[in-house]
Design a protein around this motif. Structure first.
Motif, PDB file in Angstrom:
ATOM      1  N   MET A   1     -54.900  18.380  -1.780  1.00 39.66           N
ATOM      2  CA  MET A   1     -55.702  19.576  -1.503  1.00 39.66           C
ATOM      3  C   MET A   1     -55.482  20.029  -0.075  1.00 39.66           C
ATOM      4  N   ALA A   2     -55.403  19.035   0.854  1.00 42.22           N
ATOM      5  CA  ALA A   2     -55.165  19.392   2.251  1.00 42.22           C
ATOM      6  C   ALA A   2     -53.816  20.080   2.384  1.00 42.22           C
ATOM      7  N   ALA A   3     -52.819  19.584   1.619  1.00 45.77           N
ATOM      8  CA  ALA A   3     -51.490  20.202   1.702  1.00 45.77           C
ATOM      9  C   ALA A   3     -51.531  21.634   1.188  1.00 45.77           C
ATOM     10  N   GLY A   4     -52.419  21.896   0.237  1.00 45.69           N
ATOM     11  CA  GLY A   4     -52.483  23.256  -0.292  1.00 45.69           C
ATOM     12  C   GLY A   4     -53.343  24.180   0.541  1.00 45.69           C
ATOM     13  N   ALA A   5     -54.185  23.617   1.418  1.00 48.68           N
ATOM     14  CA  ALA A   5     -55.106  24.454   2.187  1.00 48.68           C
ATOM     15  C   ALA A   5     -54.398  25.074   3.389  1.00 48.68           C
ATOM     16  N   SER A   6     -55.131  25.834   4.178  1.00 50.88           N
ATOM     17  CA  SER A   6     -54.494  26.747   5.122  1.00 50.88           C
ATOM     18  C   SER A   6     -53.697  26.026   6.211  1.00 50.88           C
ATOM     19  N   ARG A   7     -54.107  24.843   6.617  1.00 50.33           N
ATOM     20  CA  ARG A   7     -53.418  24.223   7.735  1.00 50.33           C
ATOM     21  C   ARG A   7     -51.967  23.853   7.402  1.00 50.33           C
ATOM     22  N   PHE A   8     -51.775  23.288   6.213  1.00 47.17           N
ATOM     23  CA  PHE A   8     -50.410  22.885   5.828  1.00 47.17           C
ATOM     24  C   PHE A   8     -49.754  23.900   4.896  1.00 47.17           C
ATOM     25  N   ASP A   9     -50.567  24.565   4.108  1.00 46.30           N
ATOM     26  CA  ASP A   9     -50.172  25.767   3.391  1.00 46.30           C
ATOM     27  C   ASP A   9     -48.890  25.621   2.572  1.00 46.30           C
ATOM     28  N   LEU A  10     -49.031  25.011   1.403  1.00 43.81           N
ATOM     29  CA  LEU A  10     -47.882  24.878   0.500  1.00 43.81           C
ATOM     30  C   LEU A  10     -47.293  26.224   0.088  1.00 43.81           C
ATOM     31  N   ASP A  11     -48.063  27.287   0.232  1.00 35.07           N
ATOM     32  CA  ASP A  11     -47.554  28.604  -0.153  1.00 35.07           C
ATOM     33  C   ASP A  11     -46.318  29.001   0.636  1.00 35.07           C
ATOM     34  N   ARG A  12     -46.157  28.433   1.827  1.00 34.06           N
ATOM     35  CA  ARG A  12     -44.961  28.735   2.606  1.00 34.06           C
ATOM     36  C   ARG A  12     -43.699  28.350   1.858  1.00 34.06           C
ATOM     37  N   PHE A  13     -43.817  27.377   0.967  1.00 33.33           N
ATOM     38  CA  PHE A  13     -42.638  26.904   0.239  1.00 33.33           C
ATOM     39  C   PHE A  13     -42.685  27.352  -1.212  1.00 33.33           C
ATOM     40  N   GLY A  14     -43.557  28.267  -1.509  1.00 27.10           N
ATOM     41  CA  GLY A  14     -43.649  28.784  -2.870  1.00 27.10           C
ATOM     42  C   GLY A  14     -44.318  27.855  -3.848  1.00 27.10           C
ATOM     43  N   ALA A  15     -44.916  26.763  -3.345  1.00 26.80           N
ATOM     44  CA  ALA A  15     -45.478  25.779  -4.266  1.00 26.80           C
ATOM     45  C   ALA A  15     -46.995  25.726  -4.179  1.00 26.80           C
ATOM     46  N   GLY A  16     -47.618  26.804  -3.754  1.00 27.45           N
ATOM     47  CA  GLY A  16     -49.064  26.745  -3.520  1.00 27.45           C
ATOM     48  C   GLY A  16     -49.893  27.330  -4.635  1.00 27.45           C
ATOM     49  N   VAL A  17     -49.246  27.792  -5.714  1.00 31.75           N
ATOM     50  CA  VAL A  17     -50.025  28.425  -6.782  1.00 31.75           C
ATOM     51  C   VAL A  17     -50.484  27.346  -7.748  1.00 31.75           C
ATOM     52  N   PHE A  18     -51.536  26.642  -7.403  1.00 26.51           N
ATOM     53  CA  PHE A  18     -52.040  25.582  -8.286  1.00 26.51           C
ATOM     54  C   PHE A  18     -52.664  26.226  -9.503  1.00 26.51           C
ATOM     55  N   ARG A  19     -52.125  25.916 -10.671  1.00 32.69           N
ATOM     56  CA  ARG A  19     -52.613  26.546 -11.896  1.00 32.69           C
ATOM     57  C   ARG A  19     -53.654  25.647 -12.546  1.00 32.69           C
ATOM     58  N   PRO A  20     -54.706  26.237 -13.093  1.00 35.56           N
ATOM     59  CA  PRO A  20     -55.733  25.418 -13.756  1.00 35.56           C
ATOM     60  C   PRO A  20     -55.335  24.994 -15.154  1.00 35.56           C
ATOM     61  N   SER A  21     -54.197  25.396 -15.646  1.00 40.72           N
ATOM     62  CA  SER A  21     -53.833  25.058 -17.025  1.00 40.72           C
ATOM     63  C   SER A  21     -52.409  24.512 -17.063  1.00 40.72           C
ATOM     64  N   PRO A  22     -52.157  23.477 -17.834  1.00 40.90           N
ATOM     65  CA  PRO A  22     -50.785  22.954 -17.915  1.00 40.90           C
ATOM     66  C   PRO A  22     -49.819  23.977 -18.516  1.00 40.90           C
ATOM     67  N   ARG A  23     -50.322  24.903 -19.318  1.00 36.35           N
ATOM     68  CA  ARG A  23     -49.458  25.884 -19.959  1.00 36.35           C
ATOM     69  C   ARG A  23     -48.823  26.819 -18.944  1.00 36.35           C
ATOM     70  N   GLN A  24     -49.426  26.921 -17.765  1.00 34.11           N
ATOM     71  CA  GLN A  24     -48.916  27.860 -16.773  1.00 34.11           C
ATOM     72  C   GLN A  24     -48.163  27.166 -15.648  1.00 34.11           C
ATOM     73  N   SER A  25     -48.049  25.836 -15.688  1.00 35.03           N
ATOM     74  CA  SER A  25     -47.488  25.158 -14.525  1.00 35.03           C
ATOM     75  C   SER A  25     -46.145  24.534 -14.876  1.00 35.03           C
ATOM     76  N   ASP A  26     -45.348  24.273 -13.849  1.00 32.41           N
ATOM     77  CA  ASP A  26     -44.081  23.597 -14.111  1.00 32.41           C
ATOM     78  C   ASP A  26     -43.900  22.335 -13.273  1.00 32.41           C
ATOM     79  N   VAL A  27     -44.822  22.017 -12.365  1.00 30.95           N
ATOM     80  CA  VAL A  27     -44.745  20.744 -11.658  1.00 30.95           C
ATOM     81  C   VAL A  27     -46.042  19.987 -11.893  1.00 30.95           C
ATOM     82  N   MET A  28     -45.910  18.722 -12.247  1.00 27.99           N
ATOM     83  CA  MET A  28     -47.089  17.864 -12.337  1.00 27.99           C
ATOM     84  C   MET A  28     -47.055  16.933 -11.138  1.00 27.99           C
ATOM     85  N   ILE A  29     -48.033  17.081 -10.232  1.00 31.01           N
ATOM     86  CA  ILE A  29     -48.117  16.164  -9.106  1.00 31.01           C
ATOM     87  C   ILE A  29     -49.097  15.065  -9.518  1.00 31.01           C
ATOM     88  N   VAL A  30     -48.578  13.892  -9.827  1.00 34.37           N
ATOM     89  CA  VAL A  30     -49.464  12.792 -10.224  1.00 34.37           C
ATOM     90  C   VAL A  30     -50.030  12.196  -8.941  1.00 34.37           C
TER      91      VAL A  30
END
Ligand code: SF4
Lengths: 159, 175
Positions: free
Chosen positions: B43-72
């Protein structure tokens, strides 16, 4: 022990209570320790509920030969915390508190999961933390980890 | 063990498939899904300080049908493992798995003899692409793991032209 506590006398005179012992909450965290009868808990739970207390948790202890259930209640608005202990048995289910306090539902399921103690009158007594087809109760003293335990195996691995 | 599902596309698109890979690599959509303490760092990586959006990976989807990476991210209990498999099957291919933290790699602090509740690592049942070690890994480590995954998708850091940090792609430092 706060002598002005309204529950103090009520608990002392309750037939469900075998022994009531005041203690210093600053030292050991409880204002009152109760030893109660196995069947007396629903009645006491109602008493606690009527006097502004909530169920903190239910747990159990395996002493080897005997098991013991432990209930902890706290008051919402005043410094008052009670621990109640009662003997429990694997043969004979203890009365469930779910009728009185809905909060007891998952707590009793956890005690059932970990110790195998059953609760009479629980609406849905099944495992909560371990897989539903687990056949062991890990916090019992006689639990020995066997071949089916360990990190290599889990239910539905072939799914 | 769930097999990696790799069906080759019916038509080979040549250079276009490389462009598609580049697009995929730079718009990873992870699933909102955390299992234990490591999820806090995710969550910290996705929040503003580290901001995963800079790398295009910040769109955390609430449904598996919409996602393509599973971060275990976290400890896999035996009760949870079948659910994780279901979630993995629900994700549309192409899909990738990042094992974040020692628990998801090998069981971490819970891997000892006679434990009865934890599965020793996600790679016992999922095809894991990137391992991010640490207990928990810092958000920077997760970011590096995702950049690593992006480089895997474009088949080499050199071909990941959109990558923000050029030093790794060009070790001599020329942009
Ligand atoms: S690796 Fe460490 S921080 Fe991460 S889930 Fe396991 S125990 Fe928690």
């Amino acid at each position: 022990m706060n002598q002005a506590e309204p529950l103090y006398e009520l608990l002392r005179s309750s037939p469900a209570v075998l022994e009531a012992q005041g203690s210093q909450s600053a030292r050991d965290g409880f204002d009152l320790r109760l030893a109660i009868r196995a069947k007396g808990m629903p009645e006491l739970a109602r008493l606690f509920k009527e006097h502004g207390c909530f169920l903190e948790f239910i747990t159990a202890v395996d002493h080897g030969e005997s098991l013991e259930l432990i209930y902890v209640f706290s008051a919402w608005l005043r410094p008052f915390r009670v621990m109640a202990r009662c003997p429990a048995s694997l043969m004979e289910p203890s009365p469930s508190l779910v009728e009185v306090l809905a909060a007891a539902d998952w707590q009793e399921r956890e005690v059932f999961d970990m110790f195998g103690l059953e609760f009479a009158g629980h609406p849905d007594l099944k495992r909560i933390l371990l897989p539903e087809d687990a056949d062991f109760h890990p916090l019992r003293k006689d639990f020995k980890p066997g071949a089916r335990h360990g990190g290599d195996w889990f239910e539905g691995e072939t799914a | 063990m769930v097999e990696r599902q790799e069906t080759p596309p019916p038509v080979q698109l040549g250079i276009l498939s490389q462009i598609l890979d580049l697009c995929r690599a730079n718009s990873l959509w992870p699933m909102t899904f955390g299992l234990a303490c490591c999820a806090i760092e995710m969550m910290a990586a996705g929040a503003s300080r580290f901001d995963l959006d800079r790398f295009g990976a910040g769109v955390f989807r609430p449904s598996p049908r919409q996602s393509d990476v599973m971060i275990v991210a976290g400890t896999i209990s035996k009760k949870m493992a079948p659910t994780i498999i279901t979630l993995y099957h629900q994700m549309p291919a192409p899909k990738w798995v990042v094992a974040m933290g020692n628990c998801a790699i090998s069981g971490g602090p819970f891997a000892y003899e006679g434990q009865y509740a934890i599965v020793n690592g996600a790679d016992r049942f999922l095809p894991v692409d990137v391992y991010v070690p640490g207990c928990p890994p810092r958000p920077e480590a997760l970011i590096q793991g995702l950049l690593e995954l992006e480089d895997q998708l474009t088949k080499g850091a050199k071909r990941n032209y959109l990558r923000r940090f050029q030093r790794h792609a060009n070790p001599d430092g020329k942009a």
